[in-house]
Design an enzyme around this catalytic site. Structure first.
Site, PDB file in Angstrom:
ATOM      1  N   ILE A 260      -0.740 -49.672 -31.205  1.00 17.24           N
ATOM      2  CA  ILE A 260      -2.015 -49.728 -31.923  1.00 17.24           C
ATOM      3  C   ILE A 260      -3.050 -50.045 -30.847  1.00 17.24           C
ATOM      4  CG2 ILE A 260      -3.369 -50.891 -33.691  1.00 17.24           C
ATOM      5  CD1 ILE A 260      -0.806 -51.400 -35.202  1.00 17.24           C
ATOM      6  N   PRO A 261      -3.777 -49.032 -30.385  1.00 16.60           N
ATOM      7  CA  PRO A 261      -4.424 -49.093 -29.067  1.00 16.60           C
ATOM      8  C   PRO A 261      -5.738 -49.863 -29.030  1.00 16.60           C
ATOM      9  CG  PRO A 261      -4.807 -46.967 -30.073  1.00 16.60           C
ATOM     10  CD  PRO A 261      -3.900 -47.702 -31.011  1.00 16.60           C
ATOM     11  N   CYS A 262      -5.645 -51.173 -29.121  1.00 16.40           N
ATOM     12  CA  CYS A 262      -6.858 -51.973 -29.008  1.00 16.40           C
ATOM     13  C   CYS A 262      -7.437 -51.901 -27.597  1.00 16.40           C
ATOM     14  CB  CYS A 262      -6.599 -53.420 -29.419  1.00 16.40           C
ATOM     15  SG  CYS A 262      -5.239 -54.225 -28.569  1.00 16.40           S
ATOM     16  N   HIS A 263      -6.644 -51.416 -26.621  1.00 10.75           N
ATOM     17  CA  HIS A 263      -7.189 -51.243 -25.268  1.00 10.75           C
ATOM     18  C   HIS A 263      -8.256 -50.152 -25.231  1.00 10.75           C
ATOM     19  CE1 HIS A 263      -3.700 -48.502 -25.589  1.00 10.75           C
ATOM     20  NE2 HIS A 263      -4.382 -47.692 -24.829  1.00 10.75           N
ATOM     21  N   ARG A 264      -8.352 -49.330 -26.295  1.00  5.21           N
ATOM     22  CA  ARG A 264      -9.377 -48.274 -26.336  1.00  5.21           C
ATOM     23  C   ARG A 264     -10.700 -48.771 -26.921  1.00  5.21           C
ATOM     24  NH1 ARG A 264      -5.300 -43.801 -28.985  1.00  5.21           N
ATOM     25  NH2 ARG A 264      -3.721 -43.880 -27.325  1.00  5.21           N
TER      26      ARG A 264
END
Length: 294
Positions: A260-264
């Site tokens: 779940i790409p919270c790095h984006r």
């Protein structure tokens, strides 16, 4: 011929060096440094660096540079630049190849999700990931949490820039589900990690949280790999355009890193900051995705 990806534990051990390489290439790709100069920057021989990078990333350093140029050129073209200007700006070459994993479905009913893990039987263990050693929290319905362990990190209260130690990473994940029954099982975590990263099978997740947070986490999944969104853009995607601050809190509470790409998610000014598992890891993830998504 497609390069052979290294086994997962080998990729985990190589992560620190490869993160350094990704950051260096991200800063210097417009100058198109040769293999020897990039290898020297991370204290490896050219042949060792070429082999290790290719086995970790699935593309060669040269392909990686080309993919960064390809992605940059696409942004320039979308902003109105001519094809010639984009080519001159980037030295455009061929794209890299996309490797992607995906979330199969959310494995909880709304009632179970709102319960916050109360009474759930969860397994906590450490196992490798391409971005270093992972702290995995797994339930019967799917992946519940994923964080990262930086071996040798100072074991202090709070999270330091130097990284998160094993005890801290485990305590962080466990504290999110105080009502759950959690047991340690590294072998189970490793089986799960290899199933996900080596076989590429669809991966169910079990998202415990409020409806608003789960809506934000779903909005994160809609961000294409290799791209970013601001908190304000995520707020609009989640149906609450005036809730950028609350969206930021929900992004920070995301329990399942990478998938779940919270790095984006970025601040309004585009800065890379406040990533729970280290800004260096966030940058490595984004540059890796950008190359593969080009």
């Amino acid at each position: 011929m497609t390069p052979m990806i290294a086994p997962l534990d080998e990729r985990a051990r190589a992560y620190d060096r490869m993160a350094h390489a990704l950051n260096h290439l991200g800063d210097t790709w417009r100058d198109w440094p040769d293999l020897a100069s990039v290898a020297a920057a991370i204290n490896l021989s050219p042949s060792h660096f070429q082999r290790e990078f290719t086995r970790w990333a699935g593309i060669s350093p040269k392909q990686y540079q080309a993919a960064l140029a390809h992605g940059e050129a696409g942004e320039l073209l979308r902003d109105g630049a001519s094809v010639l200007d984009a080519a001159l700006e980037t030295g455009l070459s061929g794209p890299g190849r996309l490797h992607d994993l995906f979330i199969a479905h959310e494995g909880l009913t709304p009632g179970e999700a709102k319960a916050g893990g109360a009474g759930a039987d969860l397994v906590l263990g450490k196992a490798p990931t391409p971005f270093g050693l992972g702290a995995w929290l797994i339930g019967q319905r799917g992946l519940v949490g994923l964080g990262f362990i930086d071996e040798g990190a100072p074991r202090r209260t709070g999270f330091e820039h130097q990284g998160v130690g094993e005890a801290q990473a485990f305590a962080d994940l466990a504290a999110r589900y105080p009502g759950a029954d959690i047991r340690r099982d590294d072998a189970a975590a490793e089986r799960f990690a290899r199933k996900v990263f080596e076989s590429g099978e669809p991966m169910p997740v079990a998202l415990y949280g409020t409806p608003f947070r789960r809506q934000v986490w779903r909005a994160l999944l809609e961000i294409p790999a290799g791209t970013t969104r601001t908190y304000g853009q995520l707020a609009r995607a989640a149906g609450n355009p005036n809730a950028a601050r609350a969206v930021g809190a929900a992004v920070g509470a995301n329990p399942i890193s990478w998938f779940i790409p919270c790095h984006r998610a970025l601040a309004a000014d585009g800065r890379l900051h406040n990533y729970h598992w280290g800004v260096a890891r966030k940058r490595a993830m984004l540059t890796y995705e950008r190359a593969h998504a080009a």
